[in-house]
Design an enzyme around this catalytic site. Structure first.
Site, mmCIF file in Angstrom:
data_model
loop_
_atom_site.group_PDB
_atom_site.id
_atom_site.type_symbol
_atom_site.label_atom_id
_atom_site.label_comp_id
_atom_site.label_asym_id
_atom_site.label_seq_id
_atom_site.Cartn_x
_atom_site.Cartn_y
_atom_site.Cartn_z
ATOM 1 N N GLY A 26 -0.274 -2.343 5.847
ATOM 2 C CA GLY A 26 -0.199 -3.681 6.438
ATOM 3 C C GLY A 26 -1.512 -4.403 6.214
ATOM 4 O O GLY A 26 -2.224 -4.127 5.254
ATOM 5 N N THR A 48 0.839 -1.198 0.000
ATOM 6 C CA THR A 48 0.000 0.000 0.000
ATOM 7 C C THR A 48 0.876 1.252 0.000
ATOM 8 O O THR A 48 2.017 1.204 0.413
ATOM 9 C CB THR A 48 -0.820 -0.039 1.306
HETATM 10 N N1 GLY Z 1 -3.550 -1.961 4.226
HETATM 11 C C1 GLY Z 1 -4.103 -2.257 2.983
HETATM 12 C C2 GLY Z 1 -5.161 -3.259 3.028
HETATM 13 O O1 GLY Z 1 -5.216 -4.096 3.921
HETATM 14 O O2 GLY Z 1 -5.989 -3.228 2.160
#
Ligand code: GLY
Length: 317
Positions: free
Chosen positions: A232, A181
């Protein structure tokens, strides 16, 4: 606190105009394109710094990350178990304006649609096909579809799962291999903003939405205190709210690196390791990054700071 030591970097004094970016916490140690990834997070920080508004800085940082194609957001988004691409993005400003879009497929830059929501609607979150129709109506650029890299990863992962060797969807190790991300936190004229954008976790269930479009989960800011963006496993981030906790620690007077470290340590104690990275910027222009994963690329830029981007790597224990 924590089953495995968290790793952190900072404090970095960036100045009154400041940007910190990340390219996702995950298993970066094994990646072959680390240089491209570090370039992407640093270019995003540098280009955002040349903007002349809080909103301009935040959106620019995330658009550069979405357009890099080497991170899991925008052009580089990973795919769901059914081979489809759905993206989440969100942002928040310290005057309590916030916007998020969930499970969208149309926009090349979901963060632009989230920013439009923050500026124009009383609502905070829009999801699904109607959000896509809005993006089209607003004239936002259309996403060209999954990248070759994303398709290749999807096929490889699916093959592993079929052979019973590989990860099951949403299991943390599997997801973390591909949980890169993107996020940014910015400071301009004493004001703060934070946001994130993602293709979600690889092989996610259709219609799954993670933490990235949700204020208080994927990102959070508080006026005069600080801002935070998380990366995460979204399910743990929604439940643990590490960004809210980190900003609360800043409010209690902790230095930025201590707040970041403690927020990740609390998360590790709750959910185990290999599920979180955060970037944190306080209202005085000090930044830090912390994670409980193998690695996380970080970019930093400020009017008082000239720095290169770097890969934060887990210390061996
Ligand atoms: N942190 C990105 C997701 O879990 O979609």
């Amino acid at each position: 606190m924590g089953t495995r030591a968290e790793t952190y970097a900072g404090p970095f004094y960036l100045g009154e105009k400041a940007v910190i970016t990340h390219g996702g916490a995950g298993g970066w140690r094994a990646a072959s394109n680390l240089e491209d990834v570090i370039n992407a997070v640093q270019s995003a920080a540098r280009e955002a710094l040349s903007e002349n508004s809080l909103e301009g800085m935040l959106v620019k940082a995330i658009v550069v990350l979405e357009d890099s194609g080497v991170l899991n957001a925008g052009l580089g988004s990973v795919l769901s178990i059914d081979g489809k691409l759905t993206m989440d993005a969100g942002l928040m400003y310290d005057d309590l304006r916030a916007g998020g879009v969930a499970a969208v497929t149309y926009p090349r830059n979901p963060i632009r649609l989230a920013d439009w929501v923050a500026r124009n609607l009383y609502h905070v979150l829009l999801a699904g096909p109607e959000a896509d129709k809005l993006a089209e109506k607003l004239g936002l650029k259309r996403h060209p579809g999954p990248s070759e890299r994303a398709l290749k990863r999807w096929k490889e992962l699916l093959e592993q799962v079929k052979n019973g060797k590989g990860p099951e969807w949403a299991r943390k190790m599997a997801s973390l291999l591909f949980a890169d991300t993107v996020g940014a936190v910015v400071l301009y004229n004493g004001r703060l903003g934070a946001g994130t954008s993602t293709g979600g976790v690889a092989l996610k269930h259709p219609a799954r939405v993670g933490d990235s479009p949700i204020p208080g989960a994927g990102f959070y800011v508080e006026k005069g205190v600080g801002g935070c963006a998380a990366t995460g496993i979204g399910e743990t981030i929604i439940l643990g709210r590490p960004c809210v906790y980190a900003v609360e620690l800043l409010k209690q007077g902790l230095p930025v690196e201590e707040a970041a470290r403690a927020a990740v340590a609390r998360h590790t104690a709750l959910f185990g390791s290999d599920n979180l990275g955060i970037i944190l910027l306080n209202a005085e222009g000090y930044a830090a990054a912390a994670m409980n994963t193998a690695g996380m690329p970080v970019g930093i830029a400020g009017n008082k700071h000239e720095a290169k981007g770097f890969m934060l790597l887990r210390r061996e224990e």
